[in-house]
Design an enzyme around this catalytic site. Structure first.
Site, short mmCIF file in Angstrom:
data_model
loop_
_atom_site.label_atom_id
_atom_site.label_comp_id
_atom_site.label_asym_id
_atom_site.label_seq_id
_atom_site.Cartn_x
_atom_site.Cartn_y
_atom_site.Cartn_z
N ALA A 1 0.84 -1.21 0.00
CA ALA A 1 0.00 0.00 0.00
C ALA A 1 0.87 1.25 0.00
O ALA A 1 1.94 1.28 0.61
CB ALA A 1 -0.91 0.01 1.22
N SER A 2 0.39 2.29 -0.69
CA SER A 2 1.06 3.59 -0.75
C SER A 2 2.47 3.41 -1.32
O SER A 2 2.61 2.85 -2.40
CB SER A 2 1.06 4.23 0.64
OG SER A 2 1.46 5.58 0.58
N MET A 3 3.52 3.85 -0.62
CA MET A 3 4.87 3.61 -1.12
C MET A 3 5.16 2.12 -1.25
O MET A 3 6.04 1.70 -1.99
CB MET A 3 5.91 4.27 -0.21
CG MET A 3 7.35 4.14 -0.68
SD MET A 3 8.47 5.11 0.35
CE MET A 3 9.74 3.91 0.71
N GLY B 1 3.40 0.38 -2.90
CA GLY B 1 3.12 0.15 -4.32
C GLY B 1 4.35 0.21 -5.19
O GLY B 1 4.29 -0.14 -6.38
#
Length: 406
Positions: free
Chosen positions: A231-233, A235
């Site tokens: 999730a988020s970074m 990714g």
């Protein structure tokens, strides 16, 4: 999604929306979030901490009283909400990691989550995953009592989130669909940072490898159906791991990130090599002045640089910017990924505009691009505010991917 509160500070608004999104899986309540936010002075980090800590303490206290009276469901629900409010309370304080409020709120958040987990209908077990000279903390969600091998998904957060928060960002959703789930904090993420000061590393496959060793030693896990979600970074970190880790059978970039250094390079040089030279110089007062200006005028930059120095071990804002140049999927890394990959995208993302598209364009594996929309209320970073919708589409993709590979 346009700001409904904190119109002048996108970071305060997004963190409020993030909490509102966690309502979907029991991590917040609407009235608690809104009334707390209304007490906060915009852009004031101390005010943010004070009010979220007060709400967290109140909700946790009521939950403990419910538990003492034998009301276990009420206690579980309150403790889950308190865990997210404690996490939020210390979120903006990392410019001074020695501030005692940081560790206090973090510890109370973990304690609240684990107490809630013990009362949950889902089997959630805190685990220690051997890693280098230490261990990574995480949670194993076991799908039922059967020893028949089932599919499993490994999940981790990104730049600023925790394994506990992953309960609301996917773990509960996949557990209720019959997946084994293993969440963990890697270096740079809250568990290792608070305990040992282990900072981020770009070669994330060296982190995910030991996690897969742990997971695949469990007889109830089907080794041919193991997914990884970041999730988020995360990714970016999860695709980096998948590029070098063949045991990953499916990958979810939630949302996709191709190059953390792209924004940095754009500010400080015509190309990456020039930016690296400028940012890595022994002395560059003019660059330091530019960064201070960015931090003074942009709330996202203000928070990113202060938090980023802590989680990367950088000694200065410029040092943090230099480190970010190493976090990318360039130079053929993305092209190494072989497993089916889902790249999620939020067109209203304030942090990673264009990054999901760049990652998707560089993939040579079977790939799916999943774009959410403002009309769905799902255009924010990691679809905050639309967690049920996001998890339905993501889990459906994984169900179909594993079904087609049988």
């Amino acid at each position: 999604m346009d700001a409904l509160i904190f119109e002048k500070d996108v970071t305060f608004w997004y963190e409020t929306l993030r909490l509102l999104g966690h309502i979907a899986y029991g991590g917040a309540d609407f009235g608690e979030v809104i009334t707390t936010a209304q007490r906060i002075t915009e852009s004031d980090y101390d005010s943010w901490h004070k009010e979220w800590r007060a709400t967290a303490d109140r909700v946790a206290g009521e939950a403990r009283r419910s538990l003492a009276a034998g009301h276990e469901v009420s206690a579980r629900d309150g403790l889950l909400r308190a865990s997210t409010y404690y996490r939020s309370a210390e979120f903006f304080l990392h410019g001074d990691p020695s501030d005692p409020r940081v560790d206090q709120s973090y510890a109370l958040g973990v304690e609240s989550f684990r107490a809630a987990a013990r009362l949950s209908d889902i089997r959630i077990e805190p685990v220690l995953i051997p890693y280098a000279h230490t261990a990574l903390t995480g949670y194993l969600y076991r799908a039922g009592d059967s020893r028949t091998p089932r599919p499993a998904i490994v999940m981790h957060n990104g730049f600023d989130g925790s394994a506990e928060e992953m309960h609301f960002f996917g773990a509960a959703a996949f557990a209720e669909r019959g997946y084994h789930v293993l969440t963990f904090d890697g270096p740079g993420q809250p568990g290792p940072m608070h305990r040992e000061g282990l900072v981020f590393r770009p070669d994330w496959e060296k982190v995910v490898g030991p996690v897969l060793d742990y997971l695949l030693a469990l007889p109830e896990v089907d080794p041919e159906r193991v997914a990884l979600l970041g999730a988020s970074m995360g990714g970016l970190l999860a695709p980096r791991a998948a590029a070098f880790e063949p045991r990953i059978n499916a990958l979810i970039a939630f949302d996709g990130v191709y190059d953390m250094g792209a924004i940095v390079a754009g500010h400080f040089g015509e190309d990456r090599d020039q930016a690296r030279a400028v940012l890595g110089a022994e002395s560059a007062p003019e660059v330091d002045e530019i960064i201070q200006g960015l931090m003074a005028n942009d709330p996202v930059m203000r928070w990113a640089f202060t938090h980023g120095m802590w989680v990367t071990g950088a000694r200065s804002p410029r040092g943090y910017a230099a480190k970010m140049l190493d976090y990318h999927l360039r130079d053929g890394i993305a092209e190494r990924i072989r497993c089916p990959t889902l790249v999620c995208s939020a067109p209203g993302d304030f942090a990673f505009q264009g990054q999901p598209e760049a990652l998707h364009d560089h993939l040579t594996c079977p790939r799916t691009f999943l774009e959410f929309t403002a009309e769905e209320g799902a255009d924010a970073h990691c679809q905050s505010g639309a967690q049920r919708l996001a998890m339905a589409r993501i889990s459906d993709w994984l169900d179909e991917t594993f079904r087609s590979e049988k």
